[in-house]
Motif scaffolding. Structure first.
Motif, PDB file in Angstrom:
ATOM      1  N   PRO A  46       0.861  -1.119   0.109  1.00 49.43           N
ATOM      2  CA  PRO A  46       0.068  -0.019  -0.016  1.00 49.43           C
ATOM      3  C   PRO A  46       0.998   1.152  -0.071  1.00 49.43           C
ATOM      4  CG  PRO A  46      -0.218  -1.085   2.165  1.00 49.43           C
ATOM      5  CD  PRO A  46       0.597  -1.874   1.453  1.00 49.43           C
ATOM      6  N   VAL A  47       0.333   2.394  -0.712  1.00 47.26           N
ATOM      7  CA  VAL A  47       0.729   3.746  -0.559  1.00 47.26           C
ATOM      8  C   VAL A  47      -0.353   4.512   0.272  1.00 47.26           C
ATOM      9  CG1 VAL A  47       1.424   5.687  -1.799  1.00 47.26           C
ATOM     10  CG2 VAL A  47       1.971   3.710  -2.644  1.00 47.26           C
ATOM     11  N   VAL A  48      -0.048   5.086   1.357  1.00 45.52           N
ATOM     12  CA  VAL A  48      -1.030   5.818   2.079  1.00 45.52           C
ATOM     13  C   VAL A  48      -1.050   7.374   2.002  1.00 45.52           C
ATOM     14  CG1 VAL A  48      -1.253   3.830   3.453  1.00 45.52           C
ATOM     15  CG2 VAL A  48       0.221   5.758   4.155  1.00 45.52           C
ATOM     16  N   GLY A  49      -2.051   8.096   2.469  1.00 39.14           N
ATOM     17  CA  GLY A  49      -1.927   9.371   2.584  1.00 39.14           C
ATOM     18  C   GLY A  49      -1.414   9.700   4.040  1.00 39.14           C
ATOM     19  N   ASP A  52      -4.489  10.962   6.909  1.00 38.25           N
ATOM     20  CA  ASP A  52      -5.410   9.843   7.405  1.00 38.25           C
ATOM     21  C   ASP A  52      -5.011   8.311   7.304  1.00 38.25           C
ATOM     22  OD1 ASP A  52      -5.831   9.555   4.740  1.00 38.25           O
ATOM     23  OD2 ASP A  52      -7.757  10.296   4.679  1.00 38.25           O
ATOM     24  N   ARG A  53      -4.041   8.022   6.714  1.00 41.28           N
ATOM     25  CA  ARG A  53      -3.288   6.792   6.167  1.00 41.28           C
ATOM     26  C   ARG A  53      -4.429   5.864   5.471  1.00 41.28           C
ATOM     27  NH1 ARG A  53       0.687   5.955  11.323  1.00 41.28           N
ATOM     28  NH2 ARG A  53       1.139   7.941  11.485  1.00 41.28           N
ATOM     29  N   ARG A  54      -5.138   6.588   4.663  1.00 43.65           N
ATOM     30  CA  ARG A  54      -6.049   5.609   3.809  1.00 43.65           C
ATOM     31  C   ARG A  54      -5.048   5.079   2.695  1.00 43.65           C
ATOM     32  NH1 ARG A  54     -11.029   9.218   2.901  1.00 43.65           N
ATOM     33  NH2 ARG A  54      -9.359  10.230   1.846  1.00 43.65           N
ATOM     34  N   VAL A  55      -5.355   4.096   1.994  1.00 41.39           N
ATOM     35  CA  VAL A  55      -4.537   3.338   0.956  1.00 41.39           C
ATOM     36  C   VAL A  55      -5.263   4.141  -0.099  1.00 41.39           C
ATOM     37  CG1 VAL A  55      -4.171   1.478  -0.299  1.00 41.39           C
ATOM     38  CG2 VAL A  55      -4.431   1.132   2.250  1.00 41.39           C
ATOM     39  N   LEU A 259       5.790   0.251   7.736  1.00 39.80           N
ATOM     40  CA  LEU A 259       4.997   0.733   8.876  1.00 39.80           C
ATOM     41  C   LEU A 259       3.466   0.614   8.440  1.00 39.80           C
ATOM     42  CD1 LEU A 259       5.117   2.194  11.644  1.00 39.80           C
ATOM     43  CD2 LEU A 259       4.992   4.346  10.310  1.00 39.80           C
ATOM     44  N   PHE A 260       3.240   0.676   7.114  1.00 41.22           N
ATOM     45  CA  PHE A 260       1.869   0.827   6.642  1.00 41.22           C
ATOM     46  C   PHE A 260       1.550  -0.619   6.211  1.00 41.22           C
ATOM     47  CE2 PHE A 260       3.688   4.747   6.114  1.00 41.22           C
ATOM     48  CZ  PHE A 260       2.945   5.435   7.051  1.00 41.22           C
ATOM     49  N   GLY A 261       2.582  -1.423   5.824  1.00 35.82           N
ATOM     50  CA  GLY A 261       2.227  -2.451   5.091  1.00 35.82           C
ATOM     51  C   GLY A 261       3.286  -3.181   4.175  1.00 35.82           C
ATOM     52  N   ARG A 262       3.769  -4.347   4.557  1.00 39.80           N
ATOM     53  CA  ARG A 262       4.703  -5.073   3.557  1.00 39.80           C
ATOM     54  C   ARG A 262       3.991  -5.421   2.327  1.00 39.80           C
ATOM     55  NH1 ARG A 262       9.898  -7.238   6.001  1.00 39.80           N
ATOM     56  NH2 ARG A 262       9.765  -6.004   7.886  1.00 39.80           N
ATOM     57  N   PRO A 263       4.830  -5.781   1.490  1.00 45.71           N
ATOM     58  CA  PRO A 263       4.133  -6.155   0.161  1.00 45.71           C
ATOM     59  C   PRO A 263       3.481  -7.528   0.365  1.00 45.71           C
ATOM     60  CG  PRO A 263       6.488  -5.769  -0.456  1.00 45.71           C
ATOM     61  CD  PRO A 263       6.123  -5.567   0.951  1.00 45.71           C
TER      62      PRO A 263
END
Ligand code: C2E
Ligand code: MG
Ligand code: MG
Ligand code: MG
Length: 291
Positions: A46-49, A52-55, A259-263
């Motif tokens: 994921p790539v997040v904002g 808000d850390r939305r994907v 931090l937000f997700g691995r592949p």
């Protein structure tokens, strides 16, 4: 005893080199059948904002599940594929899978952009633009939902003709990004010549945030450069909350990292997306494509 240990070291490093050559030879030998035997798979990170850390985006990252060697990283086999022309069918397959999955997510109401890494060989072979067009058509995916990630190696080899192919892709509405920005010595010069809308700041910069004021100043200046050029900046390799706080203070809007997700496999990604409320995304989702 020291001498014996030294000898042991020499011998084991020789064995390590033999093993490395053996592995490479084996990978090169097995790669031609990997695709047809279904040993490749695509993971999504994921790539997040930043707020808000939305994907908001995904990056498709290929893996090879070798029957004997286990998971092989793309850093180990992409260049092998590039050496013997397998890269074109491999890339074509990744494009097909990633665009199809992006279309599945879109149909479910998720507004995310799919990033796919591009090999210079595919561009040189002259079939990148038609292959991208075919994948988009087969998946019924709007071109603006696909982002191609180019590295400096694409550009080091690029003659004028390759830049015009990139302009063709850009003209189709596909989003182009410069990956690993800052890793090489010449990325800055390419920025003027290439029709890219997104800068992916190399994770070495991000890792430098916590090393002191110079490290932070460098990151801030890359973010500012993107702003000046009207480009979105994605920070790669974000691993800590301290990095997030600094990047947010610099107004770097897009983040990618462990931090937000691995592949992860597509099923896991869907589970991750399901932790967000899709209705919140409606109308509010900023595209990575601001250009
Ligand atoms: P990349 O495009 O710069 O992809 C980001 C790499 O950084 C990925 O490694 C990802 O797993 C890793 N990464 C992401 N977040 C973090 C983090 O927080 N910390 C650290 N240390 N690493 C992080 P991966 O998946 O091993 O891919 C390596 C490279 O292989 C990619 O770098 C890309 O250049 C290439 N690659 C991957 N898939 C493809 C493909 O389908 N085609 C081509 N041509 N190249 C590909
Ligand atoms: Mg990439
Ligand atoms: Mg990168
Ligand atoms: Mg890379």
């Amino acid at each position: 005893a020291a001498k014996a240990a030294g000898k042991r070291c020499v011998r084991s490093s020789g064995e390590a080199i033999d093993a490395a050559i053996g592995r490479r030879t084996r990978l090169a030998r097995d790669l031609p059948t990997a695709l047809e035997q279904g040993q490749l798979r695509v993971l999504y990170q994921p790539v997040v904002g930043v707020h808000d850390r939305r994907v908001l985006g995904l990056e498709a990252l290929v893996r090879w599940e070798h029957p004997l060697l286990g998971t092989v990283s793309p850093d180990e086999f992409i260049h092998l594929a590039e050496e013997d022309g397998l890269i074109v069918p491999l890339q074509r397959w990744v494009l097909e899978v990633a665009t199809r999955q992006a279309a599945v997510l879109m149909a479910d109401g998720w507004d995310v952009q799919m990033g796919v890494n591009v090999s210079v060989r595919h561009l040189q072979a002259g079939c990148l633009a038609p292959d991208v067009a075919a994948a988009l058509a087969a998946a019924h995916l709007p071109p603006g939902k696909l982002m191609l990630e180019l590295t400096e190696s694409v550009l080091l080899d690029a003659e004028g003709g390759l830049v015009s192919d990139l302009e063709t892709l850009r003209g189709m509405g596909v989003v182009l990004s410069l990956d690993d920005f800052g890793r090489g010595w010449s990325s800055l010069a390419y920025l003027a010549r290439l029709p890219v809308q997104v800068l992916k700041m190399d994770r070495e910069f991000v890792a430098g945030i916590e090393t002191g004021p110079r490290g932070r100043a460098l990151v801030a200046s890359v973010v500012e450069l993107g702003r000046t050029l009207g480009m979105d900046v994605v920070a790669e390799g974000v691993e800590t909350e301290e990095q997030v706080a600094e990047l947010r203070a610099m107004d770097c809007r897009y983040l990618q990292g462990y931090l937000f997700g691995r592949p992860m496999p597509f099923a896991d990604l869907r589970a991750l997306l399901d932790t967000f409320d899709p209705t919140v995304l409606d109308g509010g989702a900023a595209d990575l494509d601001s250009g």
